[in-house]
Design a protein around this motif. Sequence first.
Motif, PDB file in Angstrom:
ATOM      1  N   THR A  26      11.837  13.283  13.780  1.00  0.00           N
ATOM      2  CA  THR A  26      11.589  12.009  14.465  1.00  0.00           C
ATOM      3  C   THR A  26      12.586  11.792  15.589  1.00  0.00           C
ATOM      4  OG1 THR A  26      13.103  10.746  13.071  1.00  0.00           O
ATOM      5  CG2 THR A  26      10.824  10.924  12.310  1.00  0.00           C
ATOM      6  N   TYR A  56       6.161   9.144   3.782  1.00  0.00           N
ATOM      7  CA  TYR A  56       4.883   8.498   3.480  1.00  0.00           C
ATOM      8  C   TYR A  56       4.120   9.488   2.600  1.00  0.00           C
ATOM      9  CZ  TYR A  56       5.513   5.703   7.859  1.00  0.00           C
ATOM     10  OH  TYR A  56       5.958   4.895   8.866  1.00  0.00           O
ATOM     11  N   GLU A 106      -2.348  13.873  13.446  1.00  0.00           N
ATOM     12  CA  GLU A 106      -1.499  15.041  13.158  1.00  0.00           C
ATOM     13  C   GLU A 106      -1.873  16.213  14.060  1.00  0.00           C
ATOM     14  OE1 GLU A 106      -0.097  14.374   8.524  1.00  0.00           O
ATOM     15  OE2 GLU A 106      -1.882  15.561   8.894  1.00  0.00           O
ATOM     16  N   ALA A 160      -0.320  15.592  17.373  1.00  0.00           N
ATOM     17  CA  ALA A 160       1.114  15.893  17.334  1.00  0.00           C
ATOM     18  C   ALA A 160       1.340  17.396  17.445  1.00  0.00           C
ATOM     19  CB  ALA A 160       1.722  15.347  16.039  1.00  0.00           C
ATOM     20  N   THR A 170      -0.329   9.188   2.638  1.00  0.00           N
ATOM     21  CA  THR A 170      -1.025   9.794   3.774  1.00  0.00           C
ATOM     22  C   THR A 170      -0.596  11.251   3.960  1.00  0.00           C
ATOM     23  OG1 THR A 170       0.602   8.756   5.236  1.00  0.00           O
ATOM     24  CG2 THR A 170      -1.549   7.680   5.041  1.00  0.00           C
ATOM     25  N   TYR A 212       0.008   6.296  14.076  1.00  0.00           N
ATOM     26  CA  TYR A 212       0.418   5.822  12.760  1.00  0.00           C
ATOM     27  C   TYR A 212      -0.650   6.329  11.794  1.00  0.00           C
ATOM     28  CZ  TYR A 212       2.043   2.749   9.038  1.00  0.00           C
ATOM     29  OH  TYR A 212       2.550   2.263   7.853  1.00  0.00           O
ATOM     30  N   ILE A 242       0.845  -1.193   0.000  1.00  0.00           N
ATOM     31  CA  ILE A 242       0.000   0.000   0.000  1.00  0.00           C
ATOM     32  C   ILE A 242       0.880   1.241   0.000  1.00  0.00           C
ATOM     33  CG2 ILE A 242      -1.708   1.321   1.322  1.00  0.00           C
ATOM     34  CD1 ILE A 242      -2.921  -1.213   0.168  1.00  0.00           C
ATOM     35  N   GLY A 268       7.932   3.324   3.112  1.00  0.00           N
ATOM     36  CA  GLY A 268       7.038   3.136   4.249  1.00  0.00           C
ATOM     37  C   GLY A 268       6.512   1.716   4.297  1.00  0.00           C
ATOM     38  N   LYS A 273       3.683  16.877   9.702  1.00  0.00           N
ATOM     39  CA  LYS A 273       2.758  17.306  10.756  1.00  0.00           C
ATOM     40  C   LYS A 273       2.730  16.299  11.900  1.00  0.00           C
ATOM     41  CE  LYS A 273      -0.458  19.618   7.624  1.00  0.00           C
ATOM     42  NZ  LYS A 273      -1.782  19.439   7.005  1.00  0.00           N
ATOM     43  N   LEU A 274       3.156  15.083  11.620  1.00  0.00           N
ATOM     44  CA  LEU A 274       3.104  14.062  12.670  1.00  0.00           C
ATOM     45  C   LEU A 274       4.331  14.146  13.576  1.00  0.00           C
ATOM     46  CD1 LEU A 274       1.023  11.939  13.398  1.00  0.00           C
ATOM     47  CD2 LEU A 274       2.323  10.265  12.112  1.00  0.00           C
ATOM     48  N   THR A 275       5.443  14.629  13.021  1.00  0.00           N
ATOM     49  CA  THR A 275       6.664  14.779  13.824  1.00  0.00           C
ATOM     50  C   THR A 275       7.250  16.168  13.564  1.00  0.00           C
ATOM     51  OG1 THR A 275       7.825  13.626  12.024  1.00  0.00           O
ATOM     52  CG2 THR A 275       7.290  12.323  13.971  1.00  0.00           C
ATOM     53  N   PRO A 276       6.530  17.193  14.044  1.00  0.00           N
ATOM     54  CA  PRO A 276       6.940  18.568  13.701  1.00  0.00           C
ATOM     55  C   PRO A 276       8.292  18.965  14.290  1.00  0.00           C
ATOM     56  CG  PRO A 276       5.098  18.562  15.244  1.00  0.00           C
ATOM     57  CD  PRO A 276       5.290  17.150  14.816  1.00  0.00           C
ATOM     58  N   GLN A 277       8.808  18.164  15.201  1.00  0.00           N
ATOM     59  CA  GLN A 277      10.144  18.467  15.730  1.00  0.00           C
ATOM     60  C   GLN A 277      11.162  17.436  15.244  1.00  0.00           C
ATOM     61  OE1 GLN A 277       8.277  18.400  19.534  1.00  0.00           O
ATOM     62  NE2 GLN A 277       8.645  20.570  19.906  1.00  0.00           N
ATOM     63  N   GLN A 286       4.316  12.101   5.958  1.00  0.00           N
ATOM     64  CA  GLN A 286       4.893  11.821   7.281  1.00  0.00           C
ATOM     65  C   GLN A 286       6.264  11.153   7.115  1.00  0.00           C
ATOM     66  OE1 GLN A 286       1.781  10.589   6.404  1.00  0.00           O
ATOM     67  NE2 GLN A 286       0.578  12.228   7.330  1.00  0.00           N
ATOM     68  N   ALA A 287       7.070  11.237   8.184  1.00  0.00           N
ATOM     69  CA  ALA A 287       8.422  10.679   8.141  1.00  0.00           C
ATOM     70  C   ALA A 287       8.357   9.162   8.000  1.00  0.00           C
ATOM     71  CB  ALA A 287       9.170  11.057   9.405  1.00  0.00           C
ATOM     72  N   THR A 322      -5.772  10.243   9.490  1.00  0.00           N
ATOM     73  CA  THR A 322      -4.470  10.904   9.626  1.00  0.00           C
ATOM     74  C   THR A 322      -4.526  12.292  10.265  1.00  0.00           C
ATOM     75  OG1 THR A 322      -3.687   9.673   7.718  1.00  0.00           O
ATOM     76  CG2 THR A 322      -2.413  11.601   8.351  1.00  0.00           C
ATOM     77  N   SER A 368       8.809   0.112   7.127  1.00  0.00           N
ATOM     78  CA  SER A 368       8.135   0.486   8.368  1.00  0.00           C
ATOM     79  C   SER A 368       7.172  -0.637   8.748  1.00  0.00           C
ATOM     80  CB  SER A 368       7.407   1.804   8.130  1.00  0.00           C
ATOM     81  OG  SER A 368       7.051   2.404   9.344  1.00  0.00           O
ATOM     82  N   ILE A 369       5.987  -0.585   8.171  1.00  0.00           N
ATOM     83  CA  ILE A 369       4.972  -1.574   8.550  1.00  0.00           C
ATOM     84  C   ILE A 369       5.367  -2.968   8.066  1.00  0.00           C
ATOM     85  CG2 ILE A 369       3.449  -1.320   6.531  1.00  0.00           C
ATOM     86  CD1 ILE A 369       1.113  -1.148   8.620  1.00  0.00           C
ATOM     87  N   GLU A 391       5.770   2.106  13.927  1.00  0.00           N
ATOM     88  CA  GLU A 391       6.007   1.616  12.563  1.00  0.00           C
ATOM     89  C   GLU A 391       4.799   0.888  11.983  1.00  0.00           C
ATOM     90  OE1 GLU A 391       7.489   0.696  15.312  1.00  0.00           O
ATOM     91  OE2 GLU A 391       7.792  -1.464  15.417  1.00  0.00           O
ATOM     92  N   GLY A 392       3.699   0.843  12.702  1.00  0.00           N
ATOM     93  CA  GLY A 392       2.493   0.192  12.197  1.00  0.00           C
ATOM     94  C   GLY A 392       1.495   0.093  13.334  1.00  0.00           C
TER      95      GLY A 392
END
Lengths: 279, 418
Positions: free
Chosen positions: A156, A131, B54, B57, A134, B44, A56, A101, A150-154, A137-138, B50, A105-106, B73-74
Motif C-alpha cells: 500500500t 480484508y 484486482e 491493479a 473479500t 474498494y 460486515i 477493515g 492482488k489489489l496492492t501488489p506493490q 486485501q490490505a 472484487t 477503514s470504511i 477506505e470505502g
Amino acid sequence: MEATSTCPSYSARDYKSEVKPVWCPGCGDYSVLGSITKALAELSIPPERVALVSGIGCSSRLPAYTNVFGFHGVHGRALPIATGIKVSRPELTVIASGGDGDGFSIGGNHFMHACRRNVDMTYIVMDNEVYGMTKGQASPTTAPDWEKSKLTPQGTGINPFHPLVIALAAGANFIARGFSGDQNGTAKLITEAIRHPGFSFVQLLSPCVTFRPEQRDWKDMVHPAAVDPTDDPARAARRLMSDDGFNVGVLFRGSRKPFQPGQPASVDSVADLEKEFVL
Amino acid sequence: MNTTTLDTAPTTEKRPAPQLMLCEGNEAAALGVALARPDMVAVYPITPQTSLVEKLAKLIADGRMDADIVDAEGEHSVLSVLQGGALAGARTYTATCGPGLAFMFEPYFRTSGMRLPLVMTIVTRDGITPQSVWGGHQDAMTVREAGWIQMYCETVQEVLDTTVMAFRLAEHHDVMLPVNVCLDGNYLSYGTSRIEMPDQAEVDDFMGHKDVNWHVALDPLRPMAVDPLTGGSGGNGPETFVRYRRGQCAGMKNALHVITEMHEDWARRFGEAHRFAPLVEEYRLDDAEYAIMTLGSMTGAAKDAVDEARAAGEKVGLIKIKTFSPFPVEALQHALRGVRALGVVDRSVNFRWNCGPMFQETLGVLYRLGRQVPAQSFIGGLAGADLTVTTFHRVIDETRALLERAPSDEPVWLNAKD
C-alpha cells in the motif's frame, strides 16, 4: 453487572447458538467467540440482556453464532447502531464487534466518534491486518510493504493505522489488547472491558490463517504488558506510541463519565417484556 | 468527441485476425477499461466486483495500463476521489455493486449534476436487507433517478465492448454524463466466455482526442470554483438549479443517438462479433403476436426458450433492453409495433407499483403506443436465483394466455415457493 445471588448462573454454552460458524479452520475468530461467551458467563448476564452488533466481514458474522440479541449491520456502522441500542435501552450490555477493515477503514470515522462520545459499551475488534471476506486485501493495519494483496501488489505504501493510539486520542475510556490464541486471558480482558464504565476498546490480534498464514507466528510474539495499566492519558500515549504491537493486557483505564441521555427505560425484565406481547 | 466516424469506410478486409481469449466478465470489464486508457482508477473491494478491480491493479502493476490507482477506505471515498480526479482533467473509472453503490449515493448523485464523465461498472447485486451477496438488479435500479446513463450487458464480449464505448459516450460534448455499465453479478462477473480483443490502435482511433472536462475551465489565469451553493428563492438560485436539471435531461436525450451512432461505429471497426443493439434488441419479433422482455444476462436463456417455442409453432418474440437510462422510448415503441401481449421479466422490485421497474417504465411506452396491450410483470432471479429456459417457458406460456385474458395486477413471482 456483578453476579449476585438473585441471578442464575450461566455457562459459556448458554450464549452460543446452533449456527455453525463458516470461518476457515484455524481462524482466530473461533477462539474470540469462545472468549466472549466465557466473559458473559463470568459476568452472569442473562442472554436477553445482551446486544451484540457487528458490521460486515468475516468476524462480523459473530452475532449469528451467539444467542444474545444480535444484529448483522451495515458495513462499518456497528458502532452507531450499538450507540442507538445503548441510548434507548441503557440497561442492556452492548457489545460491538467486527474486524479491522470494518472498524478502521470504511467505519473509521465512527470509531473516532464512538471513542469521543464514550457511551457505555464495549468494542471488540478482531484484527488480522487483512480484508478476509473479500479474499485478502490490505486493511488500514496492514504493513505498507505487504505485497500479497492482488489489489496492492506493490504494497500500500501508506502508513498503518494505530488503533490504540487513535482510541486514546479520541477519548476511549478503556483500552486493551489481547490475542485470540489465549482464550482465557482474552475472556478476562473482555470481562473487564464490559465492567468498565464508558467506551471500552479491545483490540484482539486474531490470525487469518488463509490470507496471512505468517500470523500463526503471533503466538510466539505476543507478550504480557510489562507495566500496570495507567489512568494517565499522557503516560498511556507514550507507552502506546512505543509499543511493538504485541503488548497484551489492559493498557489504559480512564475515568471519564459515560454519555447517556434521557431516562432509563421502564422495561426491566423479560417477564415485563412478555406482558407487552400477550395476544 | 464531437465527431463520429460514420463516414469511415468499412475495414473488414484489412482487419487482422482477432486476438481470442477466454475470460470472465469481470476480467473483460477490466480489459475494456485498460483499452480506454483512463488516467485514474479508485478501488474498494466488494463481492462480486472484487476480481474486477484486482485485475485493474494487476494491469497497472504489470505496466500494461498507465493509470494512477487509489485504494480508498470505502466507496464514498472512491467516488469522491474520482470527482477530484475528473475535475482536475483525468479520465476516471471505478466499479462497485449493491451496498457499495448505496454507500456511494451522495457523490453518485452529484456526479451527474456536475456533468463529470466518469465510468463505473455496476456488477449488479441484489439490495439488502435481507443480507445477500448474490446477483440481482436492485442496486442499479434503485439509483435510476440519479442522472447516470445505464447500459446492461448480456454477454462477456458485450461487457468488454460496452465498457470502452462508455468512456467515449460519457465524454461526448452533447452528453457529458457519467455512465454505468451494468453486468450481472455471479452470472457475468464470474461466467467464462470466449471473447475477441479489439485492437488497441483501432480503439485509440475510436476514442479520439482525450478531452475530459472541457466544461471546467482549467485556465491558470482564471481559477474557478465548481458547484458553489446556489441561493434561495430571493435570488437566482432556483433558476440556476433548473438550468442544471434541464441540461442533464438534454444530455440524457442526446445520449440516445450518440449511443446508437457509437455502437454502429464500433461494429464497423471491429466486426460482427462486436455488433450489439445499442438501445433495444428485437429478437424474432417480425411476425410475433406476443413478446417477452428481458434485461442483462437472463436474455441468453430467454432466447433459447423463444427458439424452442418458435420451433413448436408459437409466434413469440423477445425484446431486450440494453440501454435502460435514458429509457429508449422510441426504440421500444418500434419493437412493440405488432405485439398484442407482453411479459416483462425484472430481476428487481418496484415497491411503489408492486411490479418490476422495467415493467413500470414500459407502461409509459405502452401509453404512447395508443393502443391497449395486455402486459404482465414477472419478477425473478432475485438474490442469485436461476432464470432458466424452463422459467422462460413459463413466462412465454403466461404471456400467451394474455391474448385471451386480462393480466393480473399482482406480479408473477418466479422462483417463489408458494
